[in-house]
Design a protein around this motif. Structure first.
Motif, PDB file in Angstrom:
ATOM      1  N   ASN A 286       0.810  -1.215   0.000  1.00  0.00           N
ATOM      2  CA  ASN A 286       0.000   0.000   0.000  1.00  0.00           C
ATOM      3  C   ASN A 286       0.850   1.276   0.000  1.00  0.00           C
ATOM      4  O   ASN A 286       0.314   2.377   0.083  1.00  0.00           O
ATOM      5  N   GLY A 287       2.171   1.108  -0.049  1.00  0.00           N
ATOM      6  CA  GLY A 287       3.055   2.264  -0.001  1.00  0.00           C
ATOM      7  C   GLY A 287       3.290   2.783   1.389  1.00  0.00           C
ATOM      8  O   GLY A 287       3.935   3.832   1.566  1.00  0.00           O
ATOM      9  N   ASP A 288       2.803   2.060   2.404  1.00  0.00           N
ATOM     10  CA  ASP A 288       2.956   2.523   3.779  1.00  0.00           C
ATOM     11  C   ASP A 288       4.335   2.154   4.337  1.00  0.00           C
ATOM     12  O   ASP A 288       4.912   1.130   3.971  1.00  0.00           O
ATOM     13  N   TYR A 289       4.839   2.991   5.234  1.00  0.00           N
ATOM     14  CA  TYR A 289       6.124   2.724   5.882  1.00  0.00           C
ATOM     15  C   TYR A 289       6.030   3.107   7.347  1.00  0.00           C
ATOM     16  O   TYR A 289       5.149   3.882   7.771  1.00  0.00           O
ATOM     17  N   GLU A 290       6.969   2.604   8.143  1.00  0.00           N
ATOM     18  CA  GLU A 290       7.088   2.945   9.559  1.00  0.00           C
ATOM     19  C   GLU A 290       8.558   2.940   9.928  1.00  0.00           C
ATOM     20  O   GLU A 290       9.207   1.902   9.905  1.00  0.00           O
ATOM     21  N   LEU A 291       9.063   4.126  10.249  1.00  0.00           N
ATOM     22  CA  LEU A 291      10.483   4.303  10.581  1.00  0.00           C
ATOM     23  C   LEU A 291      10.594   4.591  12.074  1.00  0.00           C
ATOM     24  O   LEU A 291      10.136   5.629  12.552  1.00  0.00           O
TER      25      LEU A 291
END
Length: 445
Positions: free
Chosen positions: A302-307
């Motif tokens: 979905n193009g989601d990220y978590e940094l």
């Protein structure tokens, strides 16, 4: 009777004439006796110039004609340095450590003639050209400190003594004082004692694993250090400046690693708004040493990220990469003390123009030099170029705060920012300080 009268008349006439003559003779004498005598007048002294004096003339108006003497020629300039009788030959010598042992590979240069330099061989010996005769030389070879400046001469036994090393010992803890057992430790910045620059000292990163959080760095050249520490889930933190002296250890250094925040968002195509899969999102320019233990994040389907582990306060930047897209630097992010924040990012497909990266700031590349934070390059058409900044300018302040008090990474973050915002930069150009106010903008290069 007539004759008698005539003779009497003649006698009377002669008598009158005689009396008149006597009167004329006696009268001046009587006048001289009756009148007062004048005071005797001394004869006047003979003067050299009885005529009236002429107006005074300037001293240089001599009574005779002379030719003005030209001013003496200026003395010849002194020679740049003393020379010796053996100046026809090269300057030879040896570089030794504090114990007197030869040091291989040391760089020897004349401080007053930077173009004259040489490298020591395997036995520590060096040879400078004849022009170096009489110059002031120094030597550098990490981890030692620079040799004290020494005047060298052709035909003499020239010995350059490197300064001994020191060390730093300390611990890394979290905000509650508990030790951080595993982290990445690096030298963020280093200002050496003397004039030498120690390339390769900055960024000497190492992994540390210790239950007590302790660390020790040995064989450090004398000077002032700033260390950077980073750990998983914790943003990089810096130490206070640490002074290292030859033969001594700087102890009890404590570095506190704060808890980080989490950055979430979505990466999409700037044209189609479709999600970009497997784009890399990572902290950018968090440290100048590159010591960053925060793992990058990949976008999902979905193009989601978590940094995780971004700074919880203060501005920071992230870089987004994908092989089919231009890299993009997103600046000015700030969690403001919260545990998380969100940033959705648009990236553009690579085109035929050759541009590979998009960022928002002033369009200048910075580096650390012996003079300070220096502009290493200017992007054509960017705010810095339009404002007249140039390569080689030394940044002395950013928005009024001295740049000397800021690490390189902080200077980079302060110059970046959202498009349309302003920043004022003071630069030193050849000893002249210039203050320039620019409007940040999107720069593609």
């Amino acid at each position: 009777m007539a004759e008698s009268w005539t003779a009497g008349a003649q006698r009377r006439a002669w008598l009158s004439a005689a009396l008149l003559s006597v009167a004329l003779l006696i009268a001046p004498f009587l006048v001289w006796l009756l009148l007062p005598r004048p005071v005797p007048v001394m004869p006047a002294r003979r003067e050299l110039a009885p005529a009236p004096l002429a107006p005074a003339q300037p001293e240089h108006a001599a009574p005779r004609e002379v030719e003005a003497e030209p001013p003496p020629p200026p003395p010849p300039p002194p020679p740049p340095r003393e020379t010796t009788a053996a100046s026809a030959g090269p300057v030879r010598g040896v570089v030794v450590d504090p114990e007197g042992r030869p040091v291989a590979g040391a760089t020897v240069r004349c401080s007053d003639e930077p173009g004259l330099s040489a490298s020591a061989d395997a036995e520590g010996r060096f040879e400078l050209p004849p022009e170096a005769d009489g110059c002031t030389a120094t030597a550098a070879q990490p981890p030692f400190g620079d040799a004290q400046p020494t005047r060298v001469a052709a035909g003499g036994e020239n010995v350059l003594h490197l300064i001994g090393t020191g060390s730093i010992a300390g611990e890394v803890v979290d905000p509650s004082g508990r030790p951080v057992e595993a982290y990445l430790l690096a030298i963020e910045s280093f200002l050496p004692v003397g004039s030498g620059a120690h390339a390769g000292v900055n960024g000497r990163a190492r992994k540390v694993s210790d239950p007590s959080g302790a660390f020790q760095l040995d064989e450090l050249a004398p000077g002032r250090y700033v260390l950077t520490v980073s750990a998983a889930g914790r943003p990089p933190a810096r130490s206070a400046p640490i002074d290292v002296e030859a033969g001594r250890a700087a102890r009890f250094v404590r570095i506190v690693l704060p808890q980080g925040a989490t950055l979430r968002g979505r990466v999409v195509d700037a044209e189609s708004r479709a999600p970009v899969v497997e784009a890399q999102v990572e902290l950018d320019s968090a440290t100048s040493s590159g010591a960053n233990a925060i793992s990058l994040a990949l976008t999902d389907a979905n193009g989601d990220y978590e940094l995780q582990g971004v700074p919880a306060s203060g501005p920071f930047s992230v870089r987004v990469r994908h092989e089919q897209y231009m890299a993009k630097i997103v600046p000015g992010l700030d969690a403001r003390g919260a545990s998380s924040l969100r940033a959705d990012i648009e990236i553009r497909l690579l085109g035929d123009g050759g541009s590979r990266e998009e960022l928002t700031g002033i369009g200048a590349m910075l580096s650390l030099s012996p003079s300070g934070v220096t502009i290493a390059g200017i992007i054509e058409g960017g705010p810095a170029a339009l404002a007249g900044l140039a390569q080689g300018d030394v940044i002395v302040r950013i928005d009024g705060e001295p740049a000397a008090d800021l690490p390189l990474a902080d200077c980079i973050q302060r110059l970046r920012g959202r498009a349309g915002t302003r920043v004022t930069v003071g630069v030193d150009r050849g000893g002249h300080i210039l203050d320039v106010t620019m409007r940040r903008d999107v720069v593609v290069h």
